[in-house]
Design an enzyme around this catalytic site. Structure first.
Site, PDB file in Angstrom:
ATOM      1  N   GLN A 150     -26.578  16.280 -56.051  1.00  0.00           N
ATOM      2  CA  GLN A 150     -26.222  14.949 -55.981  1.00  0.00           C
ATOM      3  C   GLN A 150     -26.705  14.358 -57.419  1.00  0.00           C
ATOM      4  O   GLN A 150     -27.949  14.315 -57.344  1.00  0.00           O
ATOM      5  CB  GLN A 150     -26.403  14.200 -54.608  1.00  0.00           C
ATOM      6  CG  GLN A 150     -26.202  12.664 -54.879  1.00  0.00           C
ATOM      7  CD  GLN A 150     -27.147  11.729 -55.365  1.00  0.00           C
ATOM      8  OE1 GLN A 150     -28.547  12.281 -55.529  1.00  0.00           O
ATOM      9  NE2 GLN A 150     -27.097  10.516 -56.004  1.00  0.00           N
TER      10      GLN A 150
ATOM     11  N   ARG B 195     -33.082  -5.047 -50.675  1.00  0.00           N
ATOM     12  CA  ARG B 195     -33.675  -4.786 -49.280  1.00  0.00           C
ATOM     13  C   ARG B 195     -34.810  -5.476 -49.072  1.00  0.00           C
ATOM     14  O   ARG B 195     -36.018  -5.107 -49.622  1.00  0.00           O
ATOM     15  CB  ARG B 195     -33.989  -3.161 -49.496  1.00  0.00           C
ATOM     16  CG  ARG B 195     -32.591  -2.471 -50.053  1.00  0.00           C
ATOM     17  CD  ARG B 195     -33.024  -0.772 -50.110  1.00  0.00           C
ATOM     18  NE  ARG B 195     -31.877  -0.216 -50.555  1.00  0.00           N
ATOM     19  CZ  ARG B 195     -31.887   1.149 -50.966  1.00  0.00           C
ATOM     20  NH1 ARG B 195     -33.046   1.622 -51.302  1.00  0.00           N
ATOM     21  NH2 ARG B 195     -30.597   1.654 -51.362  1.00  0.00           N
TER      22      ARG B 195
ATOM     23  N   HIS C  57     -23.075   4.434 -48.370  1.00  0.00           N
ATOM     24  CA  HIS C  57     -24.437   4.819 -48.505  1.00  0.00           C
ATOM     25  C   HIS C  57     -25.428   4.542 -47.259  1.00  0.00           C
ATOM     26  O   HIS C  57     -26.589   4.080 -47.236  1.00  0.00           O
ATOM     27  CB  HIS C  57     -24.943   3.863 -49.449  1.00  0.00           C
ATOM     28  CG  HIS C  57     -25.930   4.715 -50.685  1.00  0.00           C
ATOM     29  ND1 HIS C  57     -25.665   5.311 -51.781  1.00  0.00           N
ATOM     30  CD2 HIS C  57     -27.094   4.858 -50.497  1.00  0.00           C
ATOM     31  CE1 HIS C  57     -26.883   5.933 -52.312  1.00  0.00           C
ATOM     32  NE2 HIS C  57     -27.770   5.543 -51.366  1.00  0.00           N
TER      33      HIS C  57
END
Length: 321
Positions: A77, A114, A216
């Site tokens: 990835q 976040r 995600h």
């Protein structure tokens, strides 16, 4: 009355037959869950014939994970660096280490907001945790030394900031830049993070070999639409010629079967295996994967499905009147 005594879990992706539709999703900084990091989970996946997707934010190097995986199936990835030389170096290392499929994450050019992480000061990448793929890269090391007149190990905080600026640059690559990746990667290239039919069609148009429908794991855009909600319309948009994989929210074998009945060609499992890995190491991760496979197999039997060529939307959705 359907005879489901003989069932098969195998699927074919990019011309290769896989034992099951399960793929271990890329998850960064795995050393925070277990001291063996990505190496331990890659080893488990190899034993169980599950493809392992290594995150660019790994706490082990590409080469270390390849060694732990041995002859297991492994994908890489990419958080696409803003420096082409470093991108080429990462791709070269992955191919030399026999990673077969490139997964390009498109929904994380910068980190999402976040609050919990901010409240707790949870910023592992800026503390040199999950940066080992970058810190071990010869091109990154050379450029860091040229710029700062010191080795990476002499200033981990500075090196961490430089690496994070490269892979979370807040500068998305345009669609046309896929040609650059194709020039330096001779295997399948999959777009991860597609959530809209028009984006899916564009990905196919520019030449991606596959699509991963994903939000995600809900860790990027707060309130983003659920990936399962978007899966059918994305499949309808791209047709049957492009493998469409599903990620985000799968917890059980029945969940997996639902995604496959909606049309997904395979699924990526994230949190469940990490929970098992954190709780009981490699044994815990193995138990979770084996449990998911058993649950999927039993769910197929109870649904009257012997293979995924028989998994259609009509199995879980009422026909329109």
């Amino acid at each position: 009355m359907v005879n489901t005594s003989k069932r098969t879990l195998d699927v074919t992706l990019f011309g290769q037959k896989y034992f099951s539709p399960l793929i271990q999703a890329p998850i960064g900084v795995q050393s925070i869950f277990n001291a063996e990091g990505e190496k331990g989970l890659a080893e488990v996946c190899s034993r169980l014939s599950i493809p392992y997707v290594l995150s660019t934010a790994g706490s082990n190097t590409i080469e270390e994970v390849a060694s732990a995986s041995n002859d297991g199936l492994r994908w890489f990835q990419l958080y696409w660096p803003s420096d082409d030389d470093i991108t080429i170096s990462l791709l070269r290392r992955a191919r030399q280490s026999k990673f077969s499929v490139l997964v390009v994450t498109l929904d994380t050019w910068s980190a999402g907001w976040r609050p919990l992480d901010l409240d707790q000061g949870y910023l592992p990448l800026l503390n040199g945790i999950g940066t080992q793929i970058g810190f071990s890269d010869p091109v990154f090391r050379q450029k860091f030394k040229q710029m700062h007149k010191k080795e990476v190990e002499q200033d981990i905080p500075l090196a961490s900031r430089e690496w994070v600026k490269l892979i979370l640059s807040d500068s998305p690559q345009p669609w046309e830049r896929l040609s650059f990746l194709k020039k330096h990667w001779d295997g399948p290239i999959v777009a991860k993070g597609i959530q809209h039919p028009e984006d899916a069609k564009k990905a196919v148009q520019v030449g991606f070999d596959g699509i991963i429908v994903s939000n995600h794991g809900g860790r990027q855009l707060d309130g983003a639409v659920g990936s399962l909600t978007m899966l059918p319309s994305i499949l309808d948009a791209v047709g049957t010629g492009t493998p469409v994989l599903f990620d985000s929210g799968l917890r059980t074998g029945a969940d997996i079967l639902k995604a496959l009945c909606l049309g997904a060609h395979a699924v990526l499992i994230g949190r469940p295996t990490i929970y098992g890995y954190a709780a009981a190491g490699k044994d815990g991760a193995e138990e979770v994967i084996m449990g998911l496979l058993a649950d999927l197999d039993r769910s197929m039997s109870m649904t009257g499905i012997t293979g995924f060529g028989e998994s259609h939307r009509s199995a879980i959705m009422p026909r329109p009147s």
